[in-house]
Design an enzyme around this catalytic site. Structure first.
Site, PDB file in Angstrom:
ATOM      1  N   LYS A 184     -11.996  -2.715   7.692  1.00  0.00           N
ATOM      2  CA  LYS A 184     -11.221  -3.583   8.582  1.00  0.00           C
ATOM      3  C   LYS A 184     -11.761  -3.497  10.009  1.00  0.00           C
ATOM      4  O   LYS A 184     -12.208  -4.480  10.577  1.00  0.00           O
ATOM      5  CB  LYS A 184      -9.748  -3.180   8.583  1.00  0.00           C
ATOM      6  CG  LYS A 184      -9.156  -2.857   7.232  1.00  0.00           C
ATOM      7  CD  LYS A 184      -8.926  -4.068   6.364  1.00  0.00           C
ATOM      8  CE  LYS A 184      -8.157  -3.660   5.102  1.00  0.00           C
ATOM      9  NZ  LYS A 184      -7.858  -4.810   4.237  1.00  0.00           N
ATOM     10  N   ASP A 203      -1.588   6.259   6.756  1.00  0.00           N
ATOM     11  CA  ASP A 203      -2.653   5.372   6.311  1.00  0.00           C
ATOM     12  C   ASP A 203      -2.861   4.356   7.428  1.00  0.00           C
ATOM     13  O   ASP A 203      -2.039   3.481   7.650  1.00  0.00           O
ATOM     14  CB  ASP A 203      -2.228   4.687   5.010  1.00  0.00           C
ATOM     15  CG  ASP A 203      -3.227   3.648   4.517  1.00  0.00           C
ATOM     16  OD1 ASP A 203      -4.222   3.373   5.220  1.00  0.00           O
ATOM     17  OD2 ASP A 203      -2.993   3.089   3.426  1.00  0.00           O
ATOM     18  N   TRP A 244       0.821  -1.212   0.000  1.00  0.00           N
ATOM     19  CA  TRP A 244       0.000   0.000   0.000  1.00  0.00           C
ATOM     20  C   TRP A 244       0.849   1.254   0.000  1.00  0.00           C
ATOM     21  O   TRP A 244       0.458   2.271  -0.588  1.00  0.00           O
ATOM     22  CB  TRP A 244      -0.975  -0.041   1.171  1.00  0.00           C
ATOM     23  CG  TRP A 244      -1.763  -1.316   1.153  1.00  0.00           C
ATOM     24  CD1 TRP A 244      -1.738  -2.322   2.066  1.00  0.00           C
ATOM     25  CD2 TRP A 244      -2.641  -1.765   0.107  1.00  0.00           C
ATOM     26  NE1 TRP A 244      -2.543  -3.361   1.667  1.00  0.00           N
ATOM     27  CE2 TRP A 244      -3.114  -3.043   0.473  1.00  0.00           C
ATOM     28  CE3 TRP A 244      -3.081  -1.197  -1.094  1.00  0.00           C
ATOM     29  CZ2 TRP A 244      -3.999  -3.764  -0.333  1.00  0.00           C
ATOM     30  CZ3 TRP A 244      -3.966  -1.916  -1.890  1.00  0.00           C
ATOM     31  CH2 TRP A 244      -4.415  -3.178  -1.500  1.00  0.00           C
TER      32      TRP A 244
END
Length: 361
Positions: free
Chosen positions: A196, A172, A103
């Protein structure tokens, strides 16, 4: 609810049963209003109250200072890969990124379209087995911010502590937000996809320091400016109403569990049980270095790929789904986000012991 499996998928992740049960009612008839939550106008007083309460709960649970704005955006966390540099870099500005996995790699690629990006650290050569220590990289004096991914779902690594840097931190936190206490005031901007720890896919949370709203160059399109959404209370256009509602229900559950400190203790216990089993056996091998291990995603390998396939198949047959590891690492991965129950981890540990005994390498 009955006959629920243990969901070890990396995302979307397990949600609290109480939140799911409430959503099941409200999706048909919200508070006896005669219409479901997904049919309700986002401008109605009922939905505005939902959005306000959701923001208030998030502010309370994260201890977000008044000098920060909370935004509910669409486009997933991946849209933040370009929105962050688009809004916060201008001209020849520079930013520093730490590459600790997939990511961050994607974020670096997007950011390079908007400024000079210095990758001060990359774990690619080691297949992202560790989080860098502060002495492993340097930050240029003219860098506008330091960007990191707090938890790496694919490789099972996590920042145990955040860099103590004079530079503004951008994080993030898609896969570990609200899993442990953090000092929001240490960051300029935090973002997280909901799927999540927060709710269903469809809404991305952005917590941004208010003074940063005016940084965007004039060339940034209206919909991609943080200030646009801040000024309109995330209602510039129709927001992801149902996803915001579910986030609110999850936050109510989290508060009832004792808040973020209680959740951190529970997450530590779940991860401890799994890593203890892995460390006590030559049969299972953890991917991440011990000092970089994630409390959200436990990545591990078995002696052979054939055994890994058999392990995943037999676990699935016993009601433990989503244990197949990402192709970048192979092996297995157990994602144990906030709402994942301790009993599920205990069941997995017992299964791992049984499987190792019945399937020698």
């Amino acid at each position: 609810m009955t006959d629920r499996v243990f969901n070890f998928n990396a995302g979307p992740g397990t949600l609290p049963e109480v939140a799911l049960a409430q959503a099941a009612k409200d999706i048909v008839n919200y508070q006896n209003k005669g219409l479901g939550i997904m049919e309700m106008s986002h401008r109605s007083k009922e939905f505005m109250a939902i959005a306000d309460q959701t923001e208030a709960l998030l502010r309370e649970l994260m201890a977000i200072p008044d000098s920060y704005r909370v935004l509910f955006l669409q486009g997933g966390a991946s849209s933040q890969f370009f929105m962050v540099p688009m809004n916060l870099l201008a001209g020849d500005a520079k930013a520093t990124y730490l590459d600790t996995g997939t990511w961050s790699t994607k974020a670096i690629k997007e950011a390079r379209q908007f400024g000079t990006i210095d990758v001060a650290y990359s774990g690619k050569a080691e297949n992202y087995r560790r989080i860098p220590q502060p002495d492993a990289y340097q930050i240029d004096d003219d860098s506008s911010y330091l960007y990191l991914v707090s938890n790496n779902t694919i490789f099972g690594t996590q920042f145990a502590a955040f860099p103590n840097s004079s530079k503004m931190l951008i994080a993030d936190m898609s896969s570990d937000i609200l899993s442990r206490p953090i000092e929001v005031g240490s960051f300029g901007l935090i973002f997280a996809g909901a799927q999540k720890n927060l709710g269903p896919a469809g809404v991305t949370i952005v917590v941004i320091r208010e003074d940063l709203l005016d940084r965007a160059p004039d060339s940034v399109p209206t919909m991609l400016r943080y200030k646009t959404h801040a000024e309109k209370g995330s209602m510039f256009n129709t927001p992801p109403c149902f996803a915001i509602y579910v986030v609110g229900e999850v936050l109510k559950w989290l508060k009832a569990q004792g808040g973020v400190p209680a959740m951190a203790e529970r997450n530590e216990e779940k991860a401890r049980l799994l890593y203890q089993l892995i460390d006590s056996s030559d049969y299972y091998r953890g991917h991440a270095e011990p000092d970089s291990r994630s409390r959200m995603n436990v990545a591990f390998n078995l002696p052979t790929a054939d055994l890994e396939s058999k392990f995943v198949a037999e676990a699935t047959a016993q009601g433990m789904i989503g244990l197949k590891g990402h192709r970048s690492v192979g092996g297995c991965r157990a994602s144990i986000y906030n709402a994942f129950p301790l009993d599920g981890v205990r069941r997995l540990v017992a299964f791992m012991e049984e499987f190792a005994g019945a399937n020698p390498a």
